[in-house]
Scaffold this active site. Structure first.
Site, short mmCIF file in Angstrom:
data_model
loop_
_atom_site.label_atom_id
_atom_site.label_comp_id
_atom_site.label_asym_id
_atom_site.label_seq_id
_atom_site.Cartn_x
_atom_site.Cartn_y
_atom_site.Cartn_z
N LYS A 78 0.84 -1.20 0.00
CA LYS A 78 0.00 0.00 0.00
C LYS A 78 0.88 1.26 0.00
CE LYS A 78 -3.78 2.07 2.72
NZ LYS A 78 -4.57 1.97 3.97
N SER B 122 -9.59 1.84 3.21
CA SER B 122 -8.76 2.59 2.30
C SER B 122 -7.76 1.75 1.52
CB SER B 122 -7.98 3.65 3.09
OG SER B 122 -7.11 3.03 4.01
N SER C 217 -9.75 -0.58 7.39
CA SER C 217 -9.24 -0.38 6.04
C SER C 217 -8.61 -1.60 5.38
CB SER C 217 -8.23 0.76 6.02
OG SER C 217 -8.89 2.00 6.05
#
Lengths: 525, 96
Positions: free
Chosen positions: A120, A195, A219
């Site tokens: 990420k 996210s 997330s």
């Protein structure tokens, strides 16, 4: 003027520029694309689970270079539709793959030797642009690897690139990314969750064998549920946050995605552990998580909290989760009701605590040490100009946090929220005196349409209502695939465990997974 | 509406954010909605409850006071938008 110790030529490709992505494709892939065919030659290879690929590499049936090239070809073929990667480090990845193959030739073996994974974009990678999905960090080249990236490299993993995220990990859909929205591989008109939606979509569409994300309010678990993956959010402090761009420091935790429980355990295994550079890192030995996957859950006490089955829960989600709990009972678990009475106050408390911490953390973006600087008439003017590079959600949370911490409102908002946090934490501690794990839905609904909630922040916040109570506590949790709704969209079962009881929830998820077909279903792409 | 436009302007200034007129109006509504929602926590009697700031409580994490190599100067300055003489360069803060 810029100084250079870092790469003189930057060795990564940004996926968000207007130029077409020119990755080094294999001849097979190039031929297929040239004749308008789907380059499906690689499906057998990329459809392997991480643990299956590891086995194949150990037995010499394939190589890391072959697997890495297959992943690159797959990215060329489908990521223009999914848009999971922000940055691809193809050259570095192929080098790491060749090095992994050379090490294996020498008889070496490490836990993830030669396995392509994704990271990420809130996690720092040396020499590879890291933006946190924000304009305010565009062009930022970290001079060091985050602890978790060091651990992945040491374990032999090949890092394919950086995945899309809501700006500073603030969001539940990736729609708050400053660059683009990632699409759910199960239905390209829908969000992958967030996210960490880029990481989830990349693993679900087989553009990585596993991936790292972060989970501050859900997330990783929420996108795992929406993309039919296993997503683990370890206990706060079990995995170091060193080198992870901060959103809400008391809640942030590096978390991981796998296509199976064993895959998730394998990547968790190498990233867990004490790191003295993170003063909240927990200094206790790391157990052998993979060895703990016995599939035997006889006598395991499973609590079902009625507070997680209230209004707003999609009927198909409730049905699938209740059926999954019956399956746990059929495997010998003892199912009983449990109460987490302050659950309804978790979302309000979270949306005071997290923005308060965010407003402090994001104060560092001042255009002095990194990121672009937009000149104003004076220092304050420059600060304000530069900070206009924050997107709408980041600005909202900065202002919310600034307000909650400001003189006259601190006690009523932030101070009270910290006390509510004590009640939430206490709820979990009381429950874990009665049961070993808690079972509930991960997300109240399956994947929603892109654009559906983007103009209504509060409705977007509600997407995390079942995941964020855990972040306020000292517990760990995961999501495991447990079925599909009428539209063939995935549903996740959330299993929560007491502090450092990752083994317990992983094994329960493994027992469930081994006796159900859901994790074997793959996105139609 | 919990917040006035003046409130929004004041908060934005404290946070060093520059908002357009349209943004101010939009944030006034959106932030008021969120604040109304979070006000639910005022229902609870919290008189005897201690605050929690971290999930897992650890105190005074210390290390030995031993000098170690740190990042090189060129690495530290690599991402700076402006620098001179091995330092970050900014606009004058005080009048000349």
């Amino acid at each position: 003027m810029r100084l250079t110790r870092l790469p003189t030529s930057l060795r990564f490709r940004q996926c968000w520029t207007n130029e077409p992505l020119s990755l080094p494709v294999s001849n097979l892939c190039a031929e297929a694309l040239a004749s308008g065919r789907s380059p499906g030659y690689y499906m057998d290879l990329i459809s392997l689970s991480l643990t299956e690929l590891r086995q194949a590499l150990r037995q010499g049936q394939t190589t890391s270079v072959a697997a890495t090239q297959a992943i690159l070809d797959r990215i060329v073929a489908v990521d223009n539709q999914v848009q999971s990667y922000l940055t691809i480090a193809d050259e570095l990845a192929l080098e790491q793959a060749a090095a992994a193959d050379a090490r294996r030739q020498q008889g070496e073996d490490t836990p993830l030797l030669g396995i392509p994974v994704a990271v990420k974009d809130v996690i720092c990678t040396e020499g590879v642009e890291t933006t946190a999905g924000s304009q305010i960090l565009s062009g930022y080249i970290p001079p060091y690897d985050a602890f978790v990236v060091q651990q992945l490299k040491q374990a032999g993993a090949v890092i394919m690139g950086k995945t899309n995220t809501d700006e500073f990990a603030m969001g539940s859909s990736t729609e708050n990314s400053a660059y683009f929205t990632t699409h759910n591989p199960w239905d390209l008109t829908r969000v992958p969750g967030g996210s960490s939606g880029g990481s989830a979509a990349a693993v679900a569409a087989r553009m990585a064998f596993a991936a790292l994300g972060t989970d501050t309010g859900g997330s990783v678990r929420q996108p795992a549920a929406l993309c039919n993956l296993v997503g683990l959010r370890p206990t706060y402090g079990r995995v170091s946050r060193w080198g992870v761009i901060a959103y809400a420091s008391s809640l942030d935790q590096v978390s991981m995605f796998g296509r199976t429980v064993a895959d998730c355990a394998a990547i968790f295994q190498v990233t867990a552990g004490y790191d003295r550079r993170d003063s909240t890192s927990i200094d206790t030995p790391v157990p052998d998580y993979e060895a703990a996957l016995t599939g035997d859950i006889r006598g395991l006490r499973v609590g079902v909290p009625e507070e997680y089955f209230g209004a707003g829960l999609q009927p198909a989600v409730a049905a699938a989760v209740l059926a999954a709990i019956e399956q746990l009972a059929a495997l010998g678990a003892e199912v009983m009701p449990v109460s987490l009475p302050h659950t309804k106050y978790a979302l309000p408390a979270y949306y005071l605590i997290a923005p308060a911490e965010a407003s402090a953390n994001l104060a560092r973006y001042d255009g002095v040490r990194f990121g672009p600087r937009l000149l104003g008439a004076d220092v304050i003017g420059t600060l304000k100009q530069t900070r206009s590079l924050f997107g709408a959600e980041a600005k909202r949370r900065i202002m919310l946090g600034t307000y909650a911490l400001s003189a006259g409102y601190y006690d009523a908002y932030y101070g009270r929220a910290l006390k509510v946090r004590s009640l939430i934490k206490q709820d979990f501690q009381t429950a874990f005196q009665q049961v070993d794990i808690i079972a509930a839905p991960t997300s109240p609904t399956t994947a929603f349409k892109i654009g559906e909630k983007v103009d209504d922040p509060l409705s977007m916040y509600l997407a995390d209502i079942l995941t964020l109570p855990l972040n306020l506590s000292a517990s760990c949790g995961l999501s495991v695939p447990c079925g599909f709704d009428e539209q063939k969209l995935p549903i996740g079962l959330q299993l929560m465990g007491d502090t450092l009881q990752e083994m317990t929830i992983l094994n329960a998820a493994y027992a469930y997974e081994q006796t159900t077909p859901w994790h074997q279903m793959t996105a139609p792409l | 509406m919990t917040l006035t436009l003046d409130d929004v302007e004041k908060i934005a200034h404290l946070a060093r954010l520059q908002l357009t007129a349209a943004e101010k109006k939009q944030y006034q509504g959106q932030l008021s909605d969120v604040l109304d929602y979070v006000a639910q926590i005022s229902e609870l009697d919290l008189a005897d409850i201690a605050p929690t700031t971290h999930a897992v409580v650890q105190h005074n994490v210390m290390r030995d006071d031993v000098a170690e190599p740190s990042m090189t100067l060129s690495d530290v300055l690599f991402n700076a938008p402006d620098q001179a003489a091995n330092q970050f360069k900014i606009q004058a803060v005080l009048d000349e």
